[in-house]
Design a protein around this motif. Structure first.
Motif, mmCIF file in Angstrom:
data_model
loop_
_atom_site.group_PDB
_atom_site.id
_atom_site.type_symbol
_atom_site.label_atom_id
_atom_site.label_comp_id
_atom_site.label_asym_id
_atom_site.label_seq_id
_atom_site.Cartn_x
_atom_site.Cartn_y
_atom_site.Cartn_z
ATOM 1 N N SER A 210 88.060 22.533 3.188
ATOM 2 C CA SER A 210 87.262 22.134 2.030
ATOM 3 C C SER A 210 87.543 20.678 1.687
ATOM 4 O O SER A 210 88.578 20.117 2.062
ATOM 5 C CB SER A 210 87.600 23.017 0.831
ATOM 6 N N SER B 52 88.232 19.557 -1.218
ATOM 7 C CA SER B 52 89.388 19.505 -2.122
ATOM 8 C C SER B 52 90.693 19.538 -1.345
ATOM 9 O O SER B 52 91.684 18.917 -1.750
ATOM 10 C CB SER B 52 89.327 20.657 -3.125
ATOM 11 N N LYS C 24 91.175 16.077 -0.027
ATOM 12 C CA LYS C 24 91.530 15.191 -1.128
ATOM 13 C C LYS C 24 93.012 15.311 -1.472
ATOM 14 O O LYS C 24 93.660 14.319 -1.833
ATOM 15 C CB LYS C 24 90.678 15.524 -2.359
ATOM 16 N N ARG C 25 93.554 16.503 -1.319
ATOM 17 C CA ARG C 25 94.960 16.752 -1.674
ATOM 18 C C ARG C 25 95.922 15.928 -0.825
ATOM 19 O O ARG C 25 97.009 15.568 -1.285
ATOM 20 C CB ARG C 25 95.251 18.246 -1.516
ATOM 21 N N GLN D 250 79.597 19.779 0.711
ATOM 22 C CA GLN D 250 80.645 19.451 -0.256
ATOM 23 C C GLN D 250 80.862 17.948 -0.339
ATOM 24 O O GLN D 250 81.021 17.396 -1.429
ATOM 25 C CB GLN D 250 81.948 20.141 0.137
ATOM 26 N N GLN E 77 79.891 17.388 -3.914
ATOM 27 C CA GLN E 77 81.115 17.428 -4.703
ATOM 28 C C GLN E 77 81.912 16.138 -4.627
ATOM 29 O O GLN E 77 82.627 15.786 -5.567
ATOM 30 C CB GLN E 77 82.004 18.590 -4.241
ATOM 31 N N LEU F 168 84.460 14.613 -7.418
ATOM 32 C CA LEU F 168 85.900 14.752 -7.227
ATOM 33 C C LEU F 168 86.628 13.418 -7.306
ATOM 34 O O LEU F 168 87.815 13.362 -7.594
ATOM 35 C CB LEU F 168 86.193 15.405 -5.869
#
Length: 322
Positions: free
Chosen positions: A223, A225, A228-229, A249, A253, A257
């Motif tokens: 994903s 996210s 991004k982590r 995404q 998104q 984000l």
């Protein structure tokens, strides 16, 4: 001349080898005798008509371009009266995706701006592996990723067609490169210059503590996210390929984000570019980049080549000798 022709969307079984008229170059075109071509994701889109949105460009009910094939390498046979850059006998390579495709044939007529002089140290098969995949990696890292020396760069899908170029191009920019691939492809990923290799069946890089300044997502289903982590505070993620949900995404998104921070999430749409072909030529002739070829097929074996490429496990490029 012989050419691979398809008049309907479907599996590789719809591809047929046929005799068609040899093209005649217009005044601004170059007639190329094709020695080799290679397969890219765009070839699968043109073959299957999927995702359906792609049919807006490729034809709603049937393919607009009956002869597929984007990457070519070959020799100039004739030129139109307005052509300035090439002459008969020149060895060239190029990307036809912006001018009607047609690379799966013995000859093609294209604008001179679709071509560049072939790297002198490559065979035709090696040169045919370069244009779309090499320029995709170059544009993604340089233009979208704004790669800088010393950055920590992760290539997810490091052993595929685009990924093998991305690893080497990132190293040429002076980056520290981590390549994510299968156990089968770990050795080749190290051999082309990756400083670190993550085998995705043994380790999930999105769960470790290392942070990356630039993540180049050529493959995978993580994903946005999760990516991004593991980005650094000012890090950038570039979506090049992978699952369809990941693309959505990144488009939808991604801006939300990152709107309150300095991280960046983007998507790359590669565009044919003659200047970038010459940059790839220079990188290759100076020994900084070497094409990786998994398998070569004959033109008569094009269905088998597409079936193998469509499995998504090729180590580098799949090439067809014309």
């Amino acid at each position: 001349m012989r050419a691979i022709v398809t008049n309907k969307y479907g599996s590789p079984d719809v591809l047929e080898i046929m005799e068609v008229d040899k093209p005649i170059p217009l005044k601004n075109q170059v007639l190329v005798k094709i020695h080799a071509t290679s397969l890219n994701f765009g070839n699968l889109v043109l073959l299957k008509g999927e995702p359906l949105l792609a049919r807006v460009a490729f034809g709603l009910l049937k393919p607009k371009y009956s002869i597929p094939g984007g990457d070519i390498a070959g020799q100039v046979e004739a030129v139109g009266q307005d052509v300035k850059q090439f002459q008969p006998g020149d060895e060239v390579f190029g990307d036809l995706s912006g001018c009607g495709w047609g690379g799966l044939a013995e000859y093609v007529s294209v604008p001179e701006t679709a071509l560049a002089s072939k790297p002198s140290n490559l065979t035709f098969e090696e040169a045919a592996a370069v244009p779309m995949a090499g320029v995709t990696a170059l544009q993604g890292l340089r233009d979208k990723g704004r790669i800088k020396p010393g950055q920590k760069v992760l290539i997810n899908g490091a052993s595929g067609g685009v990924g093998t170029f991305a690893v080497q191009i990132a190293k040429s920019f002076g980056a520290e490169v981590t390549g994510v691939c299968s156990q089968r492809n770990a050795e080749i990923t190290r051999a082309i210059g990756a400083d670190y290799v993550v085998v995705y069946t043994e380790e999930d890089f999105t769960q470790n503590t290392k942070r990356y300044d630039l993540i180049f997502g050529v493959n995978g289903s993580h994903s946005i996210s999760a990516y991004k982590r593991v980005l650094s505070h000012n890090g950038t993620f570039i979506h090049v390929g992978g699952s369809g949900s990941q693309l959505l995404q990144s488009l939808i998104q991604g801006p939300f984000l990152t709107m309150n921070g300095k991280q960046n999430i983007g998507t790359l749409l590669q565009r044919p570019n003659q200047n970038d072909l010459y940059i790839m030529k220079d990188l290759i002739e100076t020994g900084k980049v070497t094409p990786v070829i998994d398998r070569c097929y004959k033109l008569s074996e094009v269905q088998a080549a597409f079936h193998y490429f469509g499995e998504g496990h090729s180590q580098g490029k799949v090439v067809i000798t014309v």
